[in-house]
Design an enzyme around this catalytic site. Structure first.
Site, short mmCIF file in Angstrom:
data_model
loop_
_atom_site.label_atom_id
_atom_site.label_comp_id
_atom_site.label_asym_id
_atom_site.label_seq_id
_atom_site.Cartn_x
_atom_site.Cartn_y
_atom_site.Cartn_z
N LYS A 42 0.82 -1.21 0.00
CA LYS A 42 0.00 0.00 0.00
C LYS A 42 0.85 1.25 0.00
CE LYS A 42 -4.47 -1.48 1.65
NZ LYS A 42 -5.58 -1.26 2.58
N LYS B 117 -3.85 -10.54 -6.92
CA LYS B 117 -5.12 -10.66 -6.19
C LYS B 117 -6.20 -9.75 -6.80
CE LYS B 117 -5.90 -8.38 -2.39
NZ LYS B 117 -6.05 -7.81 -1.05
N LYS C 133 -10.56 -4.49 -4.81
CA LYS C 133 -11.60 -3.50 -5.07
C LYS C 133 -11.02 -2.17 -5.53
CE LYS C 133 -12.10 -3.16 -0.05
NZ LYS C 133 -12.81 -3.68 1.07
P1 TYM Z 1 -10.67 -5.92 3.18
O1 TYM Z 1 -11.73 -4.89 3.37
O2 TYM Z 1 -9.55 -5.61 2.25
O3 TYM Z 1 -11.32 -7.26 2.67
C1 TYM Z 1 -12.41 -7.86 3.33
C2 TYM Z 1 -12.29 -9.36 3.31
O4 TYM Z 1 -12.22 -9.84 1.96
C3 TYM Z 1 -11.09 -10.70 1.82
N1 TYM Z 1 -10.57 -10.54 0.46
C4 TYM Z 1 -10.40 -11.56 -0.40
N2 TYM Z 1 -10.61 -12.87 -0.29
C5 TYM Z 1 -10.34 -13.64 -1.36
N3 TYM Z 1 -9.87 -13.15 -2.53
C6 TYM Z 1 -9.62 -11.84 -2.70
N4 TYM Z 1 -9.18 -11.37 -3.86
C7 TYM Z 1 -9.90 -10.97 -1.59
N5 TYM Z 1 -9.79 -9.63 -1.40
C8 TYM Z 1 -10.21 -9.39 -0.15
C9 TYM Z 1 -10.10 -10.21 2.86
O5 TYM Z 1 -9.17 -11.22 3.20
C10 TYM Z 1 -11.01 -9.86 4.01
O6 TYM Z 1 -11.34 -11.02 4.77
N6 TYM Z 1 -7.87 -5.52 7.26
C11 TYM Z 1 -9.09 -6.09 6.74
C12 TYM Z 1 -10.33 -5.61 7.45
C13 TYM Z 1 -10.29 -5.78 8.93
C14 TYM Z 1 -10.50 -6.99 9.64
C15 TYM Z 1 -10.42 -6.62 11.03
C16 TYM Z 1 -10.74 -8.30 9.26
C17 TYM Z 1 -10.10 -4.78 9.83
N7 TYM Z 1 -10.18 -5.29 11.11
C18 TYM Z 1 -10.55 -7.60 12.02
C19 TYM Z 1 -10.87 -9.27 10.26
C20 TYM Z 1 -10.78 -8.91 11.62
C21 TYM Z 1 -9.20 -5.68 5.28
O7 TYM Z 1 -8.61 -4.72 4.84
O8 TYM Z 1 -10.10 -6.39 4.59
#
Ligand code: TYM
Length: 337
Positions: free
Chosen positions: A118, A200, A203
């Site tokens: 990032k 990957k 979004k």
């Molecule tokens: P975020 O918002 O980027 O993504 C949300 C969830 O989607 C999963 N994900 C994917 N899984 C499979 N293939 C992909 N291409 C893909 N892109 C995203 C992510 O693994 C995630 O589960 N840091 C986290 C948010 C967060 C969080 C937490 C999660 C903040 N606090 C506490 C669990 C527990 C994040 O940026 O997810």
């Protein structure tokens, strides 16, 4: 005496920072339904505080916060059986985060691959929040005495760090935090870009053909799968070096429940064109009810707000219990009432 087992706490979250993709759906949200069973007690957060580590347009952030909550429900989560809330409605996340900063090492945070990625992508805004992000995430998880964190594989390293911080704190002060474990499905924990299948699906990808949104219209879904990058082979087969096809097979498998060998037999003698068409149709069919329910929910803001309010009340209650314990352990004088 009867041995009554406490339900296991499940916690996860999604950032309201862009249009959610089928990666977010298959890697995370779709898998949360199984934790509605009695042996779990699940909490899902819309992590708006995480989202501002990258610049956001305020009005969009606000709208997306409602949208993620609506999507949680539209993807099948029952608001009666799960607690859903917005992170900034529970001040304990920021408060615990400060404390845990003092138990996290600079070197540990420097090793986080997501930070490295990032900060490359946002070279003009490598702010302290971006660096500190995993500590806020550890706080999210540890505040609720979480046992299970269902996520996609890109979050593995952050969960490892949350475990390390919890163990370090517990070693000094006794059993304050439950040590969490990540939960990942066998399939779909890393859905890849349709245009660059070694990367990957994200979004924030600028190439709109690279990712499929959970809320994309059928035409867009069909078009994107039709244009998906494959290889010069012609056989639908899961194998090394066939990243594009492997990814499409994974997506198809997640939506249909079919195994890779079942998919190989189904498309034996057929070309990539037929296969892509079938994947597109299956995904569009699978997401249609989500989109319809999402539109109904977004038209009822009062309902969404009632869920946010109730969720925040419950979350505040749980979180403050842990926070008070932590404050006491580190030696803060309790508030004078
Ligand atoms: P975020 O918002 O980027 O993504 C949300 C969830 O989607 C999963 N994900 C994917 N899984 C499979 N293939 C992909 N291409 C893909 N892109 C995203 C992510 O693994 C995630 O589960 N840091 C986290 C948010 C967060 C969080 C937490 C999660 C903040 N606090 C506490 C669990 C527990 C994040 O940026 O997810």
């Amino acid at each position: 005496m009867e041995n009554i087992q406490q339900p296991k706490r499940v916690f996860s979250g999604v950032q309201p920072s862009g249009v959610l993709t089928i990666g977010n759906y298959l890697g995370a949200i779709k898998n949360w339904k199984k934790f509605e069973a009695d042996e779990f007690d699940s909490i899902y957060c819309v992590v708006d505080m995480h989202a501002i580590t990258v610049r956001q347009v305020p009005a969009e952030l606000r709208r997306r916060t409602y949208e993620i909550l609506a999507l949680y429900i539209a993807c099948g989560l029952d608001p009666q059986k799960n607690t859903m809330f917005v992170q900034s409605h529970v001040p304990a996340h920021a408060e615990l985060s400060w404390i845990l900063n003092c138990y996290t090492m600079f070197g540990e945070l420097s090793r986080m691959t997501q930070f490295k990625d990032k900060s490359q992508k946002n070279a003009s805004n490598v702010n302290a929040g971006l660096f500190d992000y995993p500590v806020l995430m550890a706080s999210d998880i540890l505040l609720y005495q979480t046992a299970i964190v269902p996520v996609g594989s890109d979050q593995k390293q952050h969960i490892e760090l949350a475990r390390d911080i919890a163990m370090r704190f517990n070693q000094v002060y006794g059993d304050v935090f439950t040590i969490p474990e990540g939960y990942m499905e066998k399939n779909g924990t890393k859905i890849m870009s349709l245009q660059e299948p070694t990367k990957k699906m994200s979004k924030s990808d600028e190439n709109e053909n690279a990712s499929v949104g959970i809320l994309d219209e059928r035409d867009a879904i069909m078009r994107k799968f039709k244009r998906a990058v494959t290889d010069s082979d012609t056989v639908v087969r899961f194998a090394d070096g066939k990243d594009g096809i492997n990814n499409l097979m994974t997506i198809y498998s997640c939506f249909t429940g079919k195994s890779m060998s079942e998919i190989e037999s189904e498309f034996e003698g057929k070309g990539y064109g037929d296969f892509k068409l079938a994947v597109g149709e299956t995904v569009a069919d699978g997401l249609q009810p989500v989109r319809e329910r999402f539109n109904q929910l977004m038209a009822d803001k009062a309902y969404l707000e009632s869920i946010m309010k109730e969720g925040a009340e419950k979350a505040n209650y749980f979180a403050n219990k842990t926070l008070s314990k932590v404050y006491k352990k580190v030696g803060f004088v309790p508030k004078i009432r």
